[in-house]
Motif scaffolding. Structure first.
Motif, PDB file in Angstrom:
ATOM      1  N   SER A 138     -39.615 -13.127  -9.823  1.00  8.14           N
ATOM      2  CA  SER A 138     -40.082 -12.105 -10.780  1.00  8.14           C
ATOM      3  C   SER A 138     -41.604 -12.050 -10.831  1.00  8.14           C
ATOM      4  O   SER A 138     -42.206 -10.984 -10.864  1.00  8.14           O
ATOM      5  N   LEU A 139     -42.229 -13.222 -10.845  1.00  8.21           N
ATOM      6  CA  LEU A 139     -43.691 -13.274 -10.963  1.00  8.21           C
ATOM      7  C   LEU A 139     -44.348 -13.624  -9.625  1.00  8.21           C
ATOM      8  O   LEU A 139     -45.410 -14.260  -9.580  1.00  8.21           O
ATOM      9  N   PHE A 171     -36.712 -20.482 -17.819  1.00 10.45           N
ATOM     10  CA  PHE A 171     -37.107 -19.271 -18.526  1.00 10.45           C
ATOM     11  C   PHE A 171     -36.018 -19.018 -19.566  1.00 10.45           C
ATOM     12  O   PHE A 171     -34.874 -19.434 -19.381  1.00 10.45           O
ATOM     13  N   ASP A 188     -36.770 -17.649  -8.162  1.00  4.73           N
ATOM     14  CA  ASP A 188     -36.980 -16.553  -9.112  1.00  4.73           C
ATOM     15  C   ASP A 188     -38.329 -15.938  -8.738  1.00  4.73           C
ATOM     16  O   ASP A 188     -39.389 -16.526  -8.969  1.00  4.73           O
ATOM     17  N   ARG A 203     -33.733 -24.331  -8.804  1.00  6.43           N
ATOM     18  CA  ARG A 203     -34.395 -23.023  -8.963  1.00  6.43           C
ATOM     19  C   ARG A 203     -35.910 -23.199  -9.065  1.00  6.43           C
ATOM     20  O   ARG A 203     -36.395 -23.961  -9.899  1.00  6.43           O
TER      21      ARG A 203
HETATM   22  N1  F0G Z   1     -37.386 -14.645 -14.794  1.00  4.83           N
HETATM   23  C1  F0G Z   1     -38.664 -14.629 -15.193  1.00  4.83           C
HETATM   24  C2  F0G Z   1     -39.639 -15.588 -14.596  1.00  4.83           C
HETATM   25  C3  F0G Z   1     -39.084 -13.701 -16.153  1.00  4.83           C
HETATM   26  O1  F0G Z   1     -40.354 -13.705 -16.534  1.00  4.83           O
HETATM   27  C4  F0G Z   1     -38.142 -12.793 -16.695  1.00  4.83           C
HETATM   28  C5  F0G Z   1     -38.520 -11.855 -17.721  1.00  4.83           C
HETATM   29  C6  F0G Z   1     -36.810 -12.849 -16.237  1.00  4.83           C
HETATM   30  C7  F0G Z   1     -36.478 -13.782 -15.279  1.00  4.83           C
HETATM   31  C8  F0G Z   1     -35.764 -11.921 -16.774  1.00  4.83           C
HETATM   32  O2  F0G Z   1     -35.982 -10.645 -16.281  1.00  4.83           O
HETATM   33  O3  F0G Z   1     -36.492  -9.251 -18.311  1.00  4.83           O
HETATM   34  O4  F0G Z   1     -35.836  -8.191 -16.149  1.00  4.83           O
HETATM   35  O5  F0G Z   1     -34.178  -9.422 -17.484  1.00  4.83           O
HETATM   36  N2  F0G Z   1     -39.570 -11.953 -18.413  1.00  4.83           N
HETATM   37  C9  F0G Z   1     -39.996 -11.001 -19.443  1.00  4.83           C
HETATM   38  C10 F0G Z   1     -41.289 -11.466 -20.051  1.00  4.83           C
HETATM   39  C11 F0G Z   1     -38.946 -10.687 -20.447  1.00  4.83           C
HETATM   40  O6  F0G Z   1     -41.731 -10.805 -21.000  1.00  4.83           O
HETATM   41  O7  F0G Z   1     -41.894 -12.427 -19.623  1.00  4.83           O
HETATM   42  P1  F0G Z   1     -35.601  -9.321 -17.100  1.00  4.83           P
END
Ligand code: F0G
Length: 486
Positions: free
Chosen positions: A229-230, A136, A227, A192
């Motif tokens: 996040s998603l 990313f 990770d 990762r």
């Molecule tokens: N990892 C993934 C998979 C992400 O999609 C994001 C952020 C981050 C880490 C970083 O996180 O923005 O809270 O600092 N994605 C956003 C996007 C910016 O628009 O896809 P963050």
């Protein structure tokens, strides 16, 4: 489709995404006339990040921090316990995360990239290699900042725009073993796994693949990082597409997944539908090492740069991630948009993933060379055509090589993000319609060139201009074709 699908089959036989919530608060939108949209994108240096929200009709830039929160999340915000140190809010969030992932320790951070800073600062040594299914943008920037390199070992299908593979985010285990063999396990900072692999189109990773990656890493003594996040979208796809998980509860799947990793981190702007982030681990030694950096970069250990209100909202949002009616919302609307676009002949990433619908700018604009940023050009054109703000995810989002040459992206995509529970079906249909008009007029669209190029993460703040006057021509054609829709 298995019984876990959350689309609704109509009497007509059509599968329709159904909003499993009602709208109780609204925000007004404005659709500027096309010549004003043209002026706005020009002023923004053809970069959708630099548009002002008041110029945007449908904001599909990202889901980050803009998912709709639930009534329970807003209610929880009222109960926030504000204090610099030792707030009840922190302990509530910590308990939710311990239960969700089954991990012992939690470090708060102000957002996902802050976690990446801490993890890379702890684990990346100069010359070491961080292996991942795919990078990313911010993750790679942090690894590189600490002198590491990134190797991507996503399966071949992951980079094919059109496919029917259910888990395009999966690792290629042979490639993984090759990289480790080549660089030596002792030189690998970590492996990762990015759930819901962002830059290849929000594509999921199977639980089976995560198990195999983890078993390999543990056999080699290499640390594993998830990770998450998603994770929400990925979890929905696992329930939908991975047979071995059809009858497992979402909670069981998350626990099983989490047990495979030494460190889990997330952007709370995505996971939990609030704003913030955090790192979870059961490894005391790693926890202590990473902990040192929290007061230095984030804030005291019991808030880590987050407002306590957001932490309360996040705690509820994380719990709601286990609810299929909640986590289905982005994937089923992404699928609906992708289906409409495919029907209208617009090339998109398939199968549709989470996060957003990804338009294939490479195929949309074969006449625009990668060095003229076709995905950036298409994102600007989409804004002119409909006031819809997407995000470039192609060569513009890459960093230049040390010698100054372009690093050409594997795919040229425009992401039309579908934040959770924000848009209605008619808005989704509008987007598809304007894209279809644009596709019919694609010959008008030309490339872009930089007028201001930042050294790092240039896509955020860089300014570009159209090569030739194609943006004006496009706006004029729109005005001519759709005079009642200026
Ligand atoms: N990892 C993934 C998979 C992400 O999609 C994001 C952020 C981050 C880490 C970083 O996180 O923005 O809270 O600092 N994605 C956003 C996007 C910016 O628009 O896809 P963050």
């Amino acid at each position: 489709m298995n019984q876990n699908s959350r689309t609704i089959r109509f009497f007509s036989g059509e599968d329709i995404p159904m909003e499993m919530h009602k709208v109780r608060m609204v925000q007004r939108l404005t659709l500027l006339p096309v010549q004003e949209r043209l002026r706005a994108i020009r002023e923004a240096g053809s970069n959708t990040f630099l548009l002002k929200n008041r110029e945007v009709f449908l904001d599909m830039l990202t889901d980050s921090g803009v998912n709709a929160m639930s009534d329970r999340q807003y209610a929880a915000m009222m109960l926030a316990d504000d204090s610099y140190a030792g707030s009840e809010t922190f302990f509530r969030l910590e308990a939710v995360l311990q239960n969700f992932f089954g991990t012992d320790f939690f470090l708060p951070a102000h957002q996902g990239r802050a976690c990446e800073n801490i993890i890379a600062g702890t684990l990346v040594k100069p010359g070491s290699t961080a292996i991942m299914n795919y990078h990313f943008t911010t993750t790679k920037a942090h690894v590189v900042r600490f002198g590491g390199v990134v190797e991507e070992v996503i399966g071949e299908g992951g980079l094919q725009v059109e496919s029917d593979a259910p888990f395009k985010g999966d690792f290629d285990l042979d490639k993984l073993a090759d990289v480790v063999g080549r660089v030596g396990a002792q030189n690998v900072s970590f492996i990762r796994v990015e759930s819901g692999t962002n830059l290849v189109g929000g594509q999921p990773v199977s639980l089976q693949n995560m198990k195999e990656v983890s078993a390999f890493a543990r056999g080699q003594g290499i640390l594993t990082v998830l990770d998450a996040s998603l994770l929400a979208d990925n979890l929905y796809f696992i329930k939908l597409r991975e047979q071995a998980c059809f009858d497992k509860s979402t909670a069981e799947i998350v626990r099983e997944m989490a047990s495979l990793f030494d460190i889990i981190y997330f952007s709370g702007r995505k996971l939990g539908c609030a704003r913030g982030g955090g790192i979870c681990t059961s490894n005391r030694e790693l926890f202590m090492q990473m902990r040192d950096m929290v007061p230095l970069f984030e804030g005291f250990l019991t808030y880590g740069g987050m407002s306590v209100r957001e932490m309360e909202a996040m705690a509820v949002g994380i719990e709601e991630t286990l609810d299929m009616d909640v986590i289905s919302q982005t994937p089923i609307f992404v699928e609906a948009l992708a289906k409409e676009l495919i029907q209208k002949g617009v090339p998109v990433v398939t199968p549709p993933g989470g996060l957003g619908c990804h338009v294939d700018a490479g195929r949309f604009l074969p006449h625009v060379p990668q060095t003229q940023y076709p995905a950036g050009a298409l994102a600007a054109a989409i804004f002119i055509a409909g006031g819809v703000r997407g995000m470039e995810r192609g060569t513009l989002s890459e960093q230049r090589e040390p010698d100054g040459s372009e690093h050409l992206a594997s795919m040229e995509l425009v992401r039309l993000a579908v934040p959770k529970r924000v848009f209605t079906l008619s808005q989704i249909k509008y987007v598809a319609d304007r894209l279809a008009w644009l596709h019919a007029n694609r010959d008008l669209i030309g490339g872009l060139e930089f007028i201001e190029e930042p050294k790092t993460l240039r896509f955020f703040l860089g300014k570009l201009r159209p090569i030739g006057d194609w943006q004006q021509q496009l706006a004029d054609r729109f005005a001519q074709d759709m005079p009642s829709q200026l």
